[in-house]
Enzyme design. Structure first.
Site, short mmCIF file in Angstrom:
data_model
loop_
_atom_site.label_atom_id
_atom_site.label_comp_id
_atom_site.label_asym_id
_atom_site.label_seq_id
_atom_site.Cartn_x
_atom_site.Cartn_y
_atom_site.Cartn_z
N GLN A 1 0.62 6.54 -4.78
CA GLN A 1 1.57 7.18 -3.64
C GLN A 1 2.53 6.28 -3.69
O GLN A 1 2.28 4.82 -4.35
CB GLN A 1 0.65 6.60 -2.93
CG GLN A 1 1.56 7.13 -1.26
CD GLN A 1 0.44 6.79 -0.30
OE1 GLN A 1 0.61 5.15 0.29
NE2 GLN A 1 -0.61 7.60 0.62
N ASP B 1 -5.69 7.96 1.17
CA ASP B 1 -4.87 7.45 1.68
C ASP B 1 -5.44 6.51 2.83
O ASP B 1 -4.18 5.85 3.56
CB ASP B 1 -4.10 8.04 2.98
CG ASP B 1 -2.19 7.85 3.68
OD1 ASP B 1 -1.47 7.26 2.86
OD2 ASP B 1 -2.20 7.85 4.32
N SER C 1 3.15 5.81 4.92
CA SER C 1 3.16 6.95 3.46
C SER C 1 4.60 7.76 3.31
O SER C 1 5.05 8.29 3.90
CB SER C 1 1.92 8.01 3.62
OG SER C 1 0.61 6.64 3.75
#
Length: 313
Positions: A305, A231, A255
């Site tokens: 993502q 991430d 996110s």
């Protein structure tokens, strides 16, 4: 959580001999900081299927997405036999996490089959879900085998450190540039905060990464550290395409969801290439994909993502 783990989680500079390695710009790094990350992933078991995790004292205004994903995966893995290894996860970030209070992870044992095990985890704060994750585990099985080759990139040791890259821009990037760094990160492509000065470029971002120290021989821990690291730079590929960057420009982001597939075994304390690209951005959202390669060229994981990205005038 053990007492040693609690101490490490509370103090980013805690180490057995009292020494604290620093980067060239004076930020804590190395084994003490990595030990602290391991401690954050060492959840406290409250009940059979309920665990509790904490956040670092110097966290930003909300919990880092990689942290909550890694902790949730630890919670799921603690309810699965060790001979079954995680091969995929799918997660949603539902609400911003508050780093000042613990996160409670509730595990639902969806299925225990002959070959596969499925778990669902919900992270809760103040009685509300902030994160949900589904993960699937599988026994070792043989079968067909192929993989895409790794891009041709320079060796990680030949590249500048993150501290060297960020030094000229620290004042603009604010507190994020000064946070302890458990992950050693070397940019292959020019960082988006540098290329923004030249305007938009290809929607791509490549970095070498590794845990900055030695990790225990625990397969689940290595997977969770990789989930944490996944991430960190993924959405940079979206921002690079538009010549903007967090902190330097008025970019609001978070996110929204996260999916990972783990193809082969690896060690997160050895170098791996994170090759990221963005196929699309629209509706204040950007989509990014990533591939993790071990240094010998083995494809070990794939990531997708979507992130919320609001670029203000």
């Amino acid at each position: 959580m053990t007492e040693a783990a609690r101490a490490a989680a509370a103090d980013p500079t805690a180490s057995a001999d009292g020494s604290v390695p620093l980067t060239s710009d004076g930020v804590p790094c190395g084994q003490p900081v990595l030990d602290r990350l391991v401690a954050l992933l060492d959840l406290e078991r409250i009940e059979e299927n309920i665990f509790r995790g904490v956040s670092p004292a110097e966290s930003p205004v909300r919990v880092f997405g990689g942290q909550v994903a890694g902790q949730a995966l630890v919670a799921a893995g603690r309810t699965v036999p060790p001979e079954r290894h995680v091969h995929s996860l799918h997660a949603y970030f539902i609400r911003p996490g508050d780093p000042s209070i613990p996160i409670v992870y509730e595990v639902d044992r969806i299925r225990d089959g002959h070959s596969f095990t499925t778990r669902r985890v919900v992270g809760v704060q103040r009685g509300k879900a902030i994160f949900s994750l589904s993960a699937s585990f599988q026994i070792d099985e043989g079968g067909i085998d192929h993989a895409e080759p790794m891009p041709d990139v320079p060796d990680p040791e030949s590249l500048p450190t993150y501290a060297e890259r960020v030094a000229p821009y620290r004042a603009q990037m604010g507190p994020f540039a000064s946070m302890p760094r458990p992950i050693d990160l070397r940019y292959v492509t020019e960082p988006a905060w540098v290329t923004r000065e030249a305007g938009p470029r290809e929607a791509r971002n490549q970095v070498w990464m590794r845990a900055d120290g030695k990790l225990p021989d625990d397969d689940l821990l290595h997977v969770c550290v990789l989930a944490y690291a996944s991430d960190m730079t993924l959405l940079d590929s979206v921002l690079a395409r538009h010549g903007v960057y967090w902190g330097v420009d008025k970019v609001l982001g978070a996110s929204l969801d996260h999916a990972m597939w783990f193809h082969r075994r690896f060690r997160a304390d050895e170098w791996f290439l994170y090759d990221c690209a963005s196929p699309s951005a629209s509706g204040a959202r950007g989509l990014a994909t990533g591939r993790f390669f071990a240094q010998d060229g083995t494809l070990v994981a794939t990531v997708v993502q979507e992130g919320l990205l609001r670029v203000l005038p």
